[in-house]
Design an enzyme around this catalytic site. Structure first.
Site, PDB file in Angstrom:
ATOM      1  N   GLU A 113       2.220   4.900  -8.223  1.00 33.16           N
ATOM      2  CA  GLU A 113       1.753   3.762  -9.014  1.00 33.16           C
ATOM      3  C   GLU A 113       1.843   4.026 -10.515  1.00 33.16           C
ATOM      4  O   GLU A 113       2.143   3.107 -11.293  1.00 33.16           O
ATOM      5  CB  GLU A 113       0.319   3.395  -8.622  1.00 33.16           C
ATOM      6  CG  GLU A 113       0.238   2.688  -7.281  1.00 33.16           C
ATOM      7  CD  GLU A 113      -1.174   2.322  -6.897  1.00 33.16           C
ATOM      8  OE1 GLU A 113      -1.475   1.132  -6.842  1.00 33.16           O
ATOM      9  OE2 GLU A 113      -1.977   3.255  -6.666  1.00 33.16           O
ATOM     10  N   GLU A 133      -1.431   4.258   1.383  1.00 34.03           N
ATOM     11  CA  GLU A 133      -2.877   4.032   1.405  1.00 34.03           C
ATOM     12  C   GLU A 133      -3.368   3.374   2.695  1.00 34.03           C
ATOM     13  O   GLU A 133      -4.452   3.713   3.196  1.00 34.03           O
ATOM     14  CB  GLU A 133      -3.284   3.173   0.202  1.00 34.03           C
ATOM     15  CG  GLU A 133      -3.315   3.915  -1.120  1.00 34.03           C
ATOM     16  CD  GLU A 133      -1.960   3.953  -1.822  1.00 34.03           C
ATOM     17  OE1 GLU A 133      -1.912   4.319  -3.006  1.00 34.03           O
ATOM     18  OE2 GLU A 133      -0.941   3.619  -1.171  1.00 34.03           O
TER      19      GLU A 133
END
Length: 259
Positions: A113, A133
């Site tokens: 990210e 995730e």
């Protein structure tokens, strides 16, 4: 953790930020806040035109958050960390100059990210990237769902996030997740080359061009096009505009004034 969590060095007009939390360069609330404050400081330094982010060591760019932080299911802690991630990476996205991720190893979760928050991504051939995730009951909360989709489209974003698909560097380049793949150990040098090219551009022009390119993610085309013309005219209020044109006509290198 100390301020050594992110090592900062300055090379001419480029700042190099090295993530330094061995063994996997994971993020903590401290290092996220440090990233935010570092970028804000660089924004104020008009001699800095580009920043590069890379990872310490040869194996990891960054493995994201340390999952031990979320093992107790504490929602207050989750809220604190989500805000820290969002604040840090959104500040990075809004950096006045050009940000380049030199992905020198595994980039997982929050590690990918932060690269997605950069303007350009250079990956070494051995690097692997994923947003895993959902595999552990979480989701990418630091811009991953939005920035990944903007780069690679909805289909590949769903494959990576919903199916937990991990990509090698070659595949990442094919789908537009990274702009270039280089040999092991060469990502930082390639990033330096790109940063040197940035220094040849007007900092004023780079800043507004970046604003316009990213505006396309939030604004419809019929709003962005008038803004393009408005910001073009606005450049005539800067010293860089006259300097750039006259330097070209006089066959010399420009001496940029505005950051």
């Amino acid at each position: 953790m100390t301020s050594d969590a992110i090592l900062v060095s300055i090379e001419q007009h480029t700042a190099i930020l090295t993530l330094n939390n061995p063994p996997a360069n994971t993020w903590t609330a401290h290092s996220l806040n440090l990233l935010k404050q570092t970028v804000l400081s660089l924004n104020d330094n008009k001699d800095i035109y580009a920043l590069i982010i890379t990872g310490q060591g040869e194996k990891f760019f960054s493995a994201g958050a340390d999952l031990k932080l979320f093992a107790d299911g504490d929602k207050a802690n989750a809220a604190t960390m989500a805000k820290a991630f969002g604040d840090a990476f959104e500040t990075l996205s809004q950096f006045r100059g050009v940000s380049i991720a030199a992905i020198n190893g595994y980039a997982m979760g929050g590690g990918l990210e932060v690269a997605l928050a950069c303007d350009i991504r250079i990956a070494e051939q051995q690097a692997q990237m994923a947003l895993p995730e959902a595999t552990v009951g979480l989701l990418p909360c630091a811009g991953g769902t939005q920035n990944l989709t903007a780069l690679v489209g909805e289909g590949w974003a769903k494959r990576m996030i919903l199916c937990g698909e991990r990509l090698k560097a070659e595949q990442a380049e094919k789908i537009g997740l990274v702009e270039e793949v280089v040999a092991q150990g060469q990502s930082l040098e390639k990033a330096r080359e790109l940063a040197a090219n940035v220094a040849k551009q007007s900092p004023s022009s780079v800043s507004v061009c970046k604003t316009l390119i990213q505006a396309g993610r939030q604004q419809p085309r019929n709003h962005a096009l008038p803004l393009e013309r408005e910001l073009f005219i606005g450049l005539f209020d800067t010293e860089d505009q006259a300097e750039g044109v006259n330097a070209f006509l006089e066959k010399r290198s420009p001496n940029w004034k505005n950051g």
